[in-house]
Design a protein around this motif. Structure first.
Motif, PDB file in Angstrom:
ATOM      1  N   GLU A  16      -1.243   3.035   2.125  1.00 33.32           N
ATOM      2  CA  GLU A  16      -0.142   3.283   3.287  1.00 33.32           C
ATOM      3  C   GLU A  16      -0.689   2.928   4.710  1.00 33.32           C
ATOM      4  OE1 GLU A  16       2.575   6.685   2.935  1.00 33.32           O
ATOM      5  OE2 GLU A  16       1.460   6.695   1.105  1.00 33.32           O
ATOM      6  N   GLY A  17      -2.063   3.226   4.875  1.00 33.52           N
ATOM      7  CA  GLY A  17      -3.040   3.142   5.862  1.00 33.52           C
ATOM      8  C   GLY A  17      -3.105   1.800   6.312  1.00 33.52           C
ATOM      9  N   LYS A  18      -3.456   0.893   5.320  1.00 33.55           N
ATOM     10  CA  LYS A  18      -3.442  -0.496   5.431  1.00 33.55           C
ATOM     11  C   LYS A  18      -2.349  -1.171   5.998  1.00 33.55           C
ATOM     12  CE  LYS A  18      -6.565  -3.507   2.779  1.00 33.55           C
ATOM     13  NZ  LYS A  18      -7.144  -3.751   1.483  1.00 33.55           N
ATOM     14  N   LYS A  19      -1.323  -0.637   5.492  1.00 38.44           N
ATOM     15  CA  LYS A  19       0.137  -1.230   6.135  1.00 38.44           C
ATOM     16  C   LYS A  19       0.241  -0.866   7.427  1.00 38.44           C
ATOM     17  CE  LYS A  19       4.021  -0.659   3.499  1.00 38.44           C
ATOM     18  NZ  LYS A  19       4.808   0.104   2.445  1.00 38.44           N
ATOM     19  N   THR A  20       0.041   0.551   7.852  1.00 40.50           N
ATOM     20  CA  THR A  20       0.252   0.858   9.026  1.00 40.50           C
ATOM     21  C   THR A  20      -0.639   0.241  10.044  1.00 40.50           C
ATOM     22  OG1 THR A  20       0.706   3.041   8.005  1.00 40.50           O
ATOM     23  CG2 THR A  20       0.325   3.035  10.417  1.00 40.50           C
ATOM     24  N   ARG A  21      -1.950   0.002   9.582  1.00 41.52           N
ATOM     25  CA  ARG A  21      -2.819  -0.696  10.414  1.00 41.52           C
ATOM     26  C   ARG A  21      -2.525  -2.161  10.788  1.00 41.52           C
ATOM     27  NH1 ARG A  21      -6.758   2.031   7.839  1.00 41.52           N
ATOM     28  NH2 ARG A  21      -7.362   0.280   6.348  1.00 41.52           N
ATOM     29  N   ARG A  22      -1.795  -3.045   9.596  1.00 37.85           N
ATOM     30  CA  ARG A  22      -1.118  -4.378   9.793  1.00 37.85           C
ATOM     31  C   ARG A  22      -0.090  -4.236  11.096  1.00 37.85           C
ATOM     32  NH1 ARG A  22       0.850  -5.995   4.957  1.00 37.85           N
ATOM     33  NH2 ARG A  22      -0.938  -5.941   4.245  1.00 37.85           N
ATOM     34  N   MET A  23       0.731  -3.002  10.938  1.00 37.49           N
ATOM     35  CA  MET A  23       1.730  -2.770  11.854  1.00 37.49           C
ATOM     36  C   MET A  23       1.149  -2.846  13.184  1.00 37.49           C
ATOM     37  SD  MET A  23       3.562  -0.583  13.903  1.00 37.49           S
ATOM     38  CE  MET A  23       3.222   0.998  13.104  1.00 37.49           C
TER      39      MET A  23
END
Lengths: 119, 296
Positions: free
Chosen positions: A18-25
């Protein structure tokens, strides 16, 4: 709460994926904010040379600023993903008072302008 | 109370779950930010009112903040002529720095939610650096505004001038010199042809006898135009700068706590989220100050 024996339940945690997704956002949003700011600065530098009417330039600036403010509040400050109750209790009182202020500025400004032209 | 009612324990709210779904500290931070946003809205609304009211003689920011550090003494670089008059460039750089520090802050919050202490330290460090650069840039801009230009301007005394048939009072009005020789003074009004009304020769000598030369700006005199412009500039950017400074201090305190492992022991990094909210708010206010003070 923090001082009781029970574990604190309001802290947000997320996994590595989920962190990866948040960082992309976060980085996508950074490019959006940078692009909007660049457009604002660019327009501020060239509008006179291009002979655009300042009224349209002003409106463009205000709209772009509101878009930027929306992205910061909704995504960086995470308000979009909070409970609707929290969202509304922040946004509604602010909007009511801000709109009232804008209304006052416009009506009083027009009135003052009128009075000055009268004498 | 004179009487008590029996309360059905099944229906009464036990105080367990917050209807907002966030902790006490975060909720209070949101309320504080909302009230603080209203203060800034009030300042900007007042600015807008006076800017509109004196629109004929209001100095625009692009004619006031034209400096960029490091280029004052350079005239040519790699064969390219360097223009010392750079409107918007410096404030655009400041805006970029503040957006960037907002990004590093939200990355620190994200790292905290994964309990990644090392990443939280790294991103908070860059946020603090960005905040310090921004405060320093603001100090540099204030310095330039307060000192003004070598040429300066002229503040007129009691008198009147004919502006397209309308008699305008000249007391407190700032005239700009047309060039370095100080022979022609440009008044802030324009004539029917769209050219600035000027004073020269005998009229200028008379005006100079009861006015005064102005360099730079303070709360009562402003070389660049109406003194209210300087007042609003000092007040709004000063109030915002105070927020940035206190944000840096708060960030630093939390940064030290993160290094000491306070939040690792506590089991969550919500404190980083709270100062993060404050930091984003500082960025948010700057977005509006940038538009209403520098662009419009």
């Amino acid at each position: 709460m923090e001082h009781s024996d029970q574990p604190y339940k309001y802290a947000q945690h997320h996994s590595e994926a989920e962190g990866k997704k948040t960082r992309r956002m976060i980085w996508n949003m950074f490019w959006v904010l940078l692009a909007i700011t660049s457009v604002e600065v660019g327009l501020g530098l060239v509008w006179k040379g291009w002979g655009i009417d300042f009224h349209y330039v002003k409106m463009t600036f205000i709209v772009l600023t509101l878009v930027k403010a929306y992205f910061i509040v909704a995504y960086y400050m995470h308000l979009k993903h909070e409970k609707p109750f929290l969202e509304n209790i922040i946004i509604v009182p602010y909007m009511l008072l801000a709109l009232y202020l804008i209304y006052m500025v416009i009506t009083e400004g027009t009135f003052t302008h009128y009075i000055e032209k009268l004498f | 109370m004179s009487h008590t009612e029996a309360v059905d324990s099944k229906e009464a709210w036990g105080g367990g779950t917050s209807p907002f779904g966030v902790g006490y500290g975060k909720l209070m931070m949101w309320f504080f930010l909302m009230s603080d946003a209203l203060s800034f809205t009030g300042f900007l609304a007042a600015y807008g009112f006076f800017r509109h009211n004196y629109s004929a003689i209001w100095p625009t920011a692009e004619n006031v903040f034209t400096h960029f550090p490091g280029i004052e003494s350079i005239n040519e670089l790699f064969g390219i002529h360097i223009d010392h008059h750079q409107p918007l460039l410096y404030v655009a750089m400041m805006t970029f720095i503040l957006i960037m520090s907002s990004v590093t802050m939200v990355l620190a919050v994200e790292a905290g939610q994964r309990m990644d202490k090392k990443a939280v330290i790294k991103w908070m460090f860059w946020t603090i650096i960005g905040g310090l650069i921004f405060v320093g840039s603001q100090a540099w801009e204030w310095m330039h505004f307060i000192h003004g230009t070598e040429l300066g301007a002229f503040e007129l005394g009691i008198g009147v001038v004919d502006v397209n048939g309308v008699i305008e009072q000249t007391q407190g009005i700032i005239g700009r010199w047309a060039d370095d020789t100080k022979q022609v003074l440009m008044l802030p009004w324009k004539d029917a042809a769209g050219e600035y009304i000027t004073l020269s020769g005998q009229a200028l000598a008379e005006a100079m006898a009861n006015g005064q030369a102005i360099h730079g700006a303070n709360l009562t005199h402003n070389e660049y135009g109406h003194p209210l412009f300087a007042d609003f500039f000092f007040f709004i950017t000063g109030f915002h700068g105070t927020h940035v400074f206190s944000g840096v201090v708060l960030n630093f305190i939390i940064f030290v706590n993160v290094i000491m492992g306070t939040y690792e022991k506590r089991g969550h990094y919500e404190m980083v989220e709270k100062v993060g909210l404050y930091w984003h708010f500082v960025d948010l206010v700057w977005v509006f100050v940038f538009t209403f003070f520098y662009l419009i």
